[in-house]
Design a protein around this motif. Structure first.
Motif, mmCIF file in Angstrom:
data_model
loop_
_atom_site.group_PDB
_atom_site.id
_atom_site.type_symbol
_atom_site.label_atom_id
_atom_site.label_comp_id
_atom_site.label_asym_id
_atom_site.label_seq_id
_atom_site.Cartn_x
_atom_site.Cartn_y
_atom_site.Cartn_z
ATOM 1 N N GLU A 12 0.850 -1.190 0.000
ATOM 2 C CA GLU A 12 0.000 0.000 0.000
ATOM 3 C C GLU A 12 0.886 1.240 0.000
ATOM 4 N N ASN A 13 0.485 2.233 -0.782
ATOM 5 C CA ASN A 13 1.293 3.444 -0.881
ATOM 6 C C ASN A 13 0.374 4.655 -1.045
ATOM 7 N N THR A 14 0.653 5.711 -0.260
ATOM 8 C CA THR A 14 -0.091 6.972 -0.338
ATOM 9 C C THR A 14 0.910 8.120 -0.379
ATOM 10 N N TYR A 29 -3.280 14.900 0.635
ATOM 11 C CA TYR A 29 -3.001 13.481 0.435
ATOM 12 C C TYR A 29 -3.589 13.001 -0.884
ATOM 13 N N ASN A 31 -4.826 9.585 -3.316
ATOM 14 C CA ASN A 31 -5.539 8.335 -3.065
ATOM 15 C C ASN A 31 -4.532 7.242 -2.690
ATOM 16 N N THR A 32 -4.990 6.168 -2.101
ATOM 17 C CA THR A 32 -4.135 5.045 -1.703
ATOM 18 C C THR A 32 -4.113 3.996 -2.809
ATOM 19 N N ARG A 34 -3.186 0.224 -3.841
ATOM 20 C CA ARG A 34 -2.994 -1.098 -3.245
ATOM 21 C C ARG A 34 -2.611 -2.092 -4.341
#
Length: 442
Positions: A12-14, A29, A31-32, A34
């Protein structure tokens, strides 16, 4: 390809951005994202119930291989054998099914292992009798799995996974532990030399053993009759038979010394630079009736190597002209070559015989003049190195009293070389030459 602890099933990366507007600071921020992790996760676990390694006693091992990933993989299983250990033939069992003829040293192919699948393998190792592992030391080993699979884009991925390492202390055997140490002198030899072998056979165990010497002669060499001794006692006769030579009962801590000699055969059988290796083969059996069912165990000595070192001299001769007359001159070219691996001093006791005499001061070796007189007992050409070539030029004069119509002859070349402070002397002959003689009445 292997897991350590809890391996996540996805990445997971944001992203975020920090910026200032006037006197205020802000964070925004993204979006995340996955990304699922796709691939095998091979785990190896090795176990044994043994608490020590006793020479000659099989050690049972169990290995459990699990694929905790979400992708199938092809797996080949190996055992990294430590020095002094060997597989017990026919002991490998996979998921309860025996696998005769399979060796973990060459690799046990498990095929495709699917996600969630578990494979169980059992086998036995043994610390060799007479191994160099001493009591009190530890013998350690682990398993290795060679893993390969194809990714979704067709790329082949390969890697290795290792199990935990198991170490066992080496214990004293409650049985015989025979060993054999072989030595040879000299380490370099030439045709005709004698090689002296000495074999020390001992027992490092805690039980007596009956030992028989099965094989001890190096291949291709000649046994010297009546040269075999056991603890200094001569054993008369020729080559021992196939039944072997009984060395008797060897108690713990005791040893028997066996000695014998062989001869290196001639240059037509052996070659310079050839290595003569030898290894004694023996068998040991238990004396106690309680172990009568135990099969005699074969064991070997270390290997010895002897290098053969000697020159191989060839001699070629040319005589010109091929037709001459009484009181005429003949030009000779003698070419020597050394195909061996040892330098040699070459010469000749007499270059010419019969009605042809050497012309004084006509002899040259590789362009360097060497004076020679008729009274010389020997002419030394010099040293010929390995792979070297030497050209000797000289003249002969035909006797004015010659009556034959044809002269035939050859030259004998003597050479000698030094090995182990011993001078070896050999000789070689040239090809024959023929000279037709024309007389005045013809």
């Amino acid at each position: 390809m292997s897991s350590e602890g809890n391996k996540p099933s996805r990445l997971e990366n944001t992203s975020h951005i920090l910026y200032d507007s006037g006197s205020s600071s802000y964070t925004t921020y993204s979006n995340t994202v996955r990304i699922p992790i796709v691939g095998p996760d091979i785990e190896l676990e090795k176990k044994t119930d043994a608490r020590e390694a006793v020479p000659g006693k099989p050690i049972p091992y169990r290995v459990i291989l699990r694929n905790k990933g979400n992708y199938a993989a092809k797996v080949v299983l190996y055992d990294e054998l430590p020095k002094g250990m060997a597989f017990v033939p026919g002991s490998i069992v996979k998921d309860g099914v025996p696998l005769p003829g399979v060796d973990l040293d060459e690799g046990l192919k498990l095929g495709t292992v699917d996600p969630g699948e578990k494979v169980k393998v059992a086998f036995q190792l043994v610390l060799k009798l007479g191994s160099e592992e001493d009591c009190g030391k530890k013998v350690c080993n682990r398993m290795k799995a060679s893993v390969s699979f194809y990714s979704s884009n067709g790329r082949k991925v390969k890697g290795n996974v290792f199990s935990n390492t198991i170490c066992l202390p080496v214990a004293k055997a409650d049985e015989a532990v025979p060993f054999a140490k072989l030595t040879v002198d000299p380490a370099k030899a030439a045709p005709g030399d004698r090689l002296s072998y000495k074999l020390i056979v001992g027992n490092q165990g805690h039980a007596a053993a009956m030992v028989t010497l099965l094989s001890f002669l190096p291949k291709g060499l000649l046994y010297v009759p009546n040269s075999l001794t056991i603890n200094g006692n001569w054993m008369s006769g020729g080559v021992p038979g196939n039944a072997g030579i009984p060395l008797g009962l060897i108690e713990p801590g005791e040893s028997v010394t066996v000695a014998w000699e062989v001869v290196v055969p001639g240059v037509t059988i052996v070659s310079p630079g050839q290595w003569i290796d030898n290894r004694a083969i023996l068998k040991a059996s238990c004396r106690d009736p309680s172990c009568a069912e135990r099969v005699s165990e074969e064991f070997h000595s270390n290997k010895t190597v002897v290098e053969l070192c000697f020159p191989v001299i060839t001699a070629k001769l040319k005589a010109k002209p091929e037709v001459s007359f009484p009181d005429g001159y003949v030009n000779f070219t003698l070419q020597l070559a050394n195909a061996g691996n040892r330098a040699a001093i070459c010469g000749s006791d007499k270059l010419l015989r019969g009605p042809i005499s050497l012309v004084p001061e006509s002899l040259t070796v590789d362009g360097e003049g060497k004076q020679a007189t008729v009274s010389d007992n020997r002419i030394v050409f010099g040293e010929l190195a390995p792979s070297g070539v030497m050209r000797i030029l000289f003249q002969g004069i035909i006797s004015p009293l010659v009556t034959t119509r044809t002269l035939r002859g050859h030259i004998d070349v003597q050479y000698e070389y030094l090995l182990h402070d011993q001078v070896h002397k050999e000789a070689v002959s040239t090809n024959p030459y023929t000279i037709a003689i024309m007389h005045d009445d013809e």
